[in-house]
Design an enzyme around this catalytic site. Structure first.
Site, PDB file in Angstrom:
ATOM      1  N   ARG A   1       0.717  -1.265   0.031  1.00 44.40           N
ATOM      2  CA  ARG A   1      -0.170  -0.016   0.095  1.00 44.40           C
ATOM      3  C   ARG A   1       0.798   1.173   0.122  1.00 44.40           C
ATOM      4  NH1 ARG A   1      -3.521  -2.696   4.842  1.00 44.40           N
ATOM      5  NH2 ARG A   1      -1.869  -3.698   4.707  1.00 44.40           N
TER       6      ARG A   1
ATOM      7  N   ASP B   1       6.007  -2.225  11.291  1.00 40.59           N
ATOM      8  CA  ASP B   1       5.348  -0.978  10.905  1.00 40.59           C
ATOM      9  C   ASP B   1       4.651  -0.342  11.805  1.00 40.59           C
ATOM     10  OD1 ASP B   1       3.116  -2.902  11.125  1.00 40.59           O
ATOM     11  OD2 ASP B   1       2.287  -2.315   9.164  1.00 40.59           O
TER      12      ASP B   1
ATOM     13  N   GLU C   1      -9.510 -10.870  11.040  1.00 37.80           N
ATOM     14  CA  GLU C   1      -8.955  -9.972  10.173  1.00 37.80           C
ATOM     15  C   GLU C   1     -10.194  -9.139   9.579  1.00 37.80           C
ATOM     16  OE1 GLU C   1      -5.777  -9.072   9.636  1.00 37.80           O
ATOM     17  OE2 GLU C   1      -5.756 -10.289  11.485  1.00 37.80           O
TER      18      GLU C   1
ATOM     19  N   TYR D   1      31.419  34.589  -1.168  1.00 41.62           N
ATOM     20  CA  TYR D   1      31.530  33.179  -1.344  1.00 41.62           C
ATOM     21  C   TYR D   1      32.759  32.802  -0.886  1.00 41.62           C
ATOM     22  CZ  TYR D   1      32.143  28.586  -3.347  1.00 41.62           C
ATOM     23  OH  TYR D   1      32.766  27.263  -3.439  1.00 41.62           O
TER      24      TYR D   1
HETATM   25  C1  UD1 Z   1      -1.983  -7.355  10.909  1.00 40.95           C
HETATM   26  C2  UD1 Z   1      -2.553  -8.190  11.771  1.00 40.95           C
HETATM   27  C3  UD1 Z   1      -4.044  -7.366  12.097  1.00 40.95           C
HETATM   28  C4  UD1 Z   1      -3.406  -6.366  13.223  1.00 40.95           C
HETATM   29  C5  UD1 Z   1      -2.425  -5.148  12.278  1.00 40.95           C
HETATM   30  C6  UD1 Z   1      -2.137  -4.297  12.929  1.00 40.95           C
HETATM   31  C7  UD1 Z   1      -2.397 -10.469  10.995  1.00 40.95           C
HETATM   32  C8  UD1 Z   1      -3.098 -11.623  10.107  1.00 40.95           C
HETATM   33  N1  UD1 Z   1      -2.943  -9.433  11.163  1.00 40.95           N
HETATM   34  O1  UD1 Z   1      -2.370  -6.884   9.774  1.00 40.95           O
HETATM   35  O2  UD1 Z   1      -4.458  -8.273  13.018  1.00 40.95           O
HETATM   36  O3  UD1 Z   1      -4.589  -5.593  13.345  1.00 40.95           O
HETATM   37  O4  UD1 Z   1      -1.563  -6.151  11.747  1.00 40.95           O
HETATM   38  O5  UD1 Z   1      -1.337  -3.309  12.336  1.00 40.95           O
HETATM   39  O6  UD1 Z   1      -1.155 -10.656  11.558  1.00 40.95           O
HETATM   40  N2  UD1 Z   1       4.829  -9.505   7.205  1.00 40.95           N
HETATM   41  C9  UD1 Z   1       6.180 -10.513   7.332  1.00 40.95           C
HETATM   42  N3  UD1 Z   1       5.805 -11.631   6.192  1.00 40.95           N
HETATM   43  C10 UD1 Z   1       4.746 -11.834   5.688  1.00 40.95           C
HETATM   44  C11 UD1 Z   1       3.623 -10.823   5.954  1.00 40.95           C
HETATM   45  C12 UD1 Z   1       3.702  -9.606   7.090  1.00 40.95           C
HETATM   46  O7  UD1 Z   1       7.034 -10.149   7.739  1.00 40.95           O
HETATM   47  O8  UD1 Z   1       4.663 -12.619   5.082  1.00 40.95           O
HETATM   48  C13 UD1 Z   1       5.193  -8.427   8.472  1.00 40.95           C
HETATM   49  C14 UD1 Z   1       4.954  -6.982   7.352  1.00 40.95           C
HETATM   50  O9  UD1 Z   1       6.298  -6.556   6.996  1.00 40.95           O
HETATM   51  C15 UD1 Z   1       4.663  -5.959   8.697  1.00 40.95           C
HETATM   52  C16 UD1 Z   1       3.996  -6.930   9.670  1.00 40.95           C
HETATM   53  O10 UD1 Z   1       4.314  -8.138   9.282  1.00 40.95           O
HETATM   54  O11 UD1 Z   1       5.762  -5.423   9.224  1.00 40.95           O
HETATM   55  C17 UD1 Z   1       2.196  -6.886   9.435  1.00 40.95           C
HETATM   56  O12 UD1 Z   1       2.183  -7.195   8.235  1.00 40.95           O
HETATM   57  P1  UD1 Z   1       0.821  -6.358   7.490  1.00 40.95           P
HETATM   58  O13 UD1 Z   1       0.468  -6.957   5.941  1.00 40.95           O
HETATM   59  O14 UD1 Z   1       1.012  -5.009   7.718  1.00 40.95           O
HETATM   60  O15 UD1 Z   1      -0.411  -6.795   8.328  1.00 40.95           O
HETATM   61  P2  UD1 Z   1      -1.813  -6.138   8.362  1.00 40.95           P
HETATM   62  O16 UD1 Z   1      -2.723  -6.384   7.480  1.00 40.95           O
HETATM   63  O17 UD1 Z   1      -1.937  -4.644   8.989  1.00 40.95           O
HETATM   64 CA    CA Z   2       0.157  -3.294   9.248  1.00 43.28          CA
END
Ligand code: UD1
Ligand code: CA
Length: 453
Positions: free
Chosen positions: A16, A103, A155, A366
């Site tokens: 995003r 994040d 989710e 300068y």
């Molecule tokens: C996630 C949570 C959600 C929570 C939200 C809070 C899950 C399924 N969902 O959703 O419940 O409310 O965070 O901000 O956990 N990442 C990896 N590997 C992957 C996928 C993600 O390392 O395969 C890392 C991303 O880099 C990121 C973090 O995990 O730093 C969260 O991933 P993101 O895709 O942002 O999760 P959300 O959809 O925000």
């Molecule tokens: Ca997130």
């Protein structure tokens, strides 16, 4: 407290953000998001820090400092899959595993400590950090049983209408008793709306096994804000900058208008300094006490002493010693070193030069690749002609020198101590100490040059 290992999930691309750059490297108050989290983990003193990387893994590793064990997740199959990669390193770790997403850089040390304490005191298998938020859109929702106990995290994409109404969200920070949670990693499935392995499924699995679950609700929901796009990044930046200004004010720095003052997380400012509006202080900058900075100043990676006054100026990689005055409208470029009590006035540019103590460069000048001694005066409109079209040459000016207005000093050239250069001169040869150099044609007046009408 027993042993604590932290796992930071940072392998995602951050779709995003609409960027080629990994999301966790986007800067916030001058530091990558992920660095903020690593620094807090160092401060609370966890025993190990594992960071899961995937997208742009090499760049992420090179950009973040700290005692980190890097774990690779080759394919980003979800947060549960990411934790599973770290599980291989954790093995049967005999303690608490604190899991965080990469994040959410606004989380504080105090809240993480509260979470760890509650987890230990309640003897939970898992404790989730949640928050009540004004707008839960996009987050996983906390599902509680009738008696308020944690049952599951759903989710948004998997939630029904009623669950979407819930304003308590999952922060993506958890404590796990690894002896109990680690064993569940192989049971995570991907039967959900996104076809991903959700870390959050551990909660429903533990609930099903009648394990003890806890929730810690964050006192300030802004701390758990996840950053997924550039709008949220700007919102988080604002919150963090406000926090930095408030901290400085509590330490004795006056920030007259925090709304228009941008100070990076790594900046250090001593007491009784005043920061005036529209000022940005960036990078590893230090400023001594009793100084006045602003209005409208941008300072990057510079060292300023005590009792300094800087207004309407740009400073990059500069060193400014005690009692110096800079501006209005001055530009100090990398390698500018301005000695004690010197004055750099309006429309002056200094690059890679040392200006001695007490020397004045008051206007329209300068000075580049030069060494200027103490108590000299560089007149209005003076320039060092330091570039011959091929390379840069040095100008050396001694102590107590007077360079008259509009002189050109064509480098390489030396002007000795206590020498004078007449206004309008173009100096191409060295000037001995105490000499007066006049290097311009004499004035001739042509009488009756204009005919009478
Ligand atoms: C996630 C949570 C959600 C929570 C939200 C809070 C899950 C399924 N969902 O959703 O419940 O409310 O965070 O901000 O956990 N990442 C990896 N590997 C992957 C996928 C993600 O390392 O395969 C890392 C991303 O880099 C990121 C973090 O995990 O730093 C969260 O991933 P993101 O895709 O942002 O999760 P959300 O959809 O925000
Ligand atoms: Ca997130």
């Amino acid at each position: 407290m027993g042993k604590v290992a932290a796992v930071v999930l940072a392998a995602g691309k951050g779709t995003r953000m609409k960027s080629e750059k990994a999301k966790v490297l986007f800067p916030l108050a001058g530091r990558p998001m992920l660095q903020h989290i690593v620094d807090i983990l160092i401060e609370i003193g966890v025993d190990d820090i594992y960071t899961v990387v995937g997208y742009e893994a090499g760049t992420v590793q090179a950009s973040i400092a700290g005692p980190i064990t890097w774990v690779e997740q080759r394919e980003q199959l979800g947060t549960g899959h990411a934790l599973a990669q770290a599980a291989a390193y954790l093995g049967d770790f005999p303690g608490v595993v604190l899991v965080l997403a990469g994040d959410m850089p606004l989380i504080t040390e105090a809240t993480l400590k509260e979470l760890l304490t509650r987890h230990a005191q309640e003897g939970n298998a898992a404790t989730v950090l949640s928050a009540r938020v004004p707008d839960p859109t996009g987050y996983g929702r906390v599902v509680r049983s009738a008696d308020g106990r944690l049952k599951a995290i759903v989710e948004e994409k998997d939630a029904d209408d009623r669950q979407r109404q819930v304003d308590e969200i999952n922060s993506a920070i958890y404590c796990f008793d690894w002896g109990r949670a680690g064993a569940l990693m192989s049971r995570l499935g991907r039967d959900n709306a996104q076809g991903e392995y959700y870390l959050t499924e551990i909660i429903s699995l533990l609930a099903g096994d009648k394990d003890k679950l806890g929730i810690h609700v964050a006192a300030d929901h802004r701390e758990v804000m996840g950053i997924n796009d550039r709008v949220q990044l700007a919102q988080a930046e604002k919150i963090l900058r406000r926090r930095i200004c408030h901290k400085l004010m509590r330490e004795g720095v006056s920030v007259l208008d925090p709304d228009s003052t941008w100070i990076d997380a790594d900046v250090r400012i001593a007491r009784d300094t005043t920061i005036l509006p529209n000022t940005q202080i960036k990078g590893q900058t230090t400023i001594g006490g009793n100084s006045v900075i602003g209005p409208s100043v941008t300072i990057q990676a510079s060292a300023l002493g005590e009792g300094v006054c800087v207004q309407y100026a740009v400073l990059e990689g500069a060193t400014v010693e005690d009692g110096v005055s800079v501006g209005p409208f001055a530009y100090l470029r990398p390698g500018a070193v301005v000695g004690r009590q010197a004055k750099i006035g309006d429309f002056v540019e200094i690059k890679n030069s040392r200006i001695g103590p007490g020397t004045k460069v008051p206007h329209l000048a300068y000075v580049g690749d030069a060494e200027v001694g103490a108590n000299s005066n560089i007149g209005c409109g003076v320039i060092t002609a330091n570039y011959d079209g091929a390379s840069k040459q040095k100008t050396t000016i001694g102590d107590g020198v007077f360079i008259g207005s509009n002189a050109n000093l064509v480098a390489p050239v030396r002007v000795g101590d206590n020498a004078y250069v007449a206004a309008g001169s173009t100096v191409t040869e060295d000037v001995p100490p105490r000499a007066l150099a006049i290097a311009r044609t004499r004035q001739t007046n042509k009488a009756d040059w204009r005919k009478k009408d």
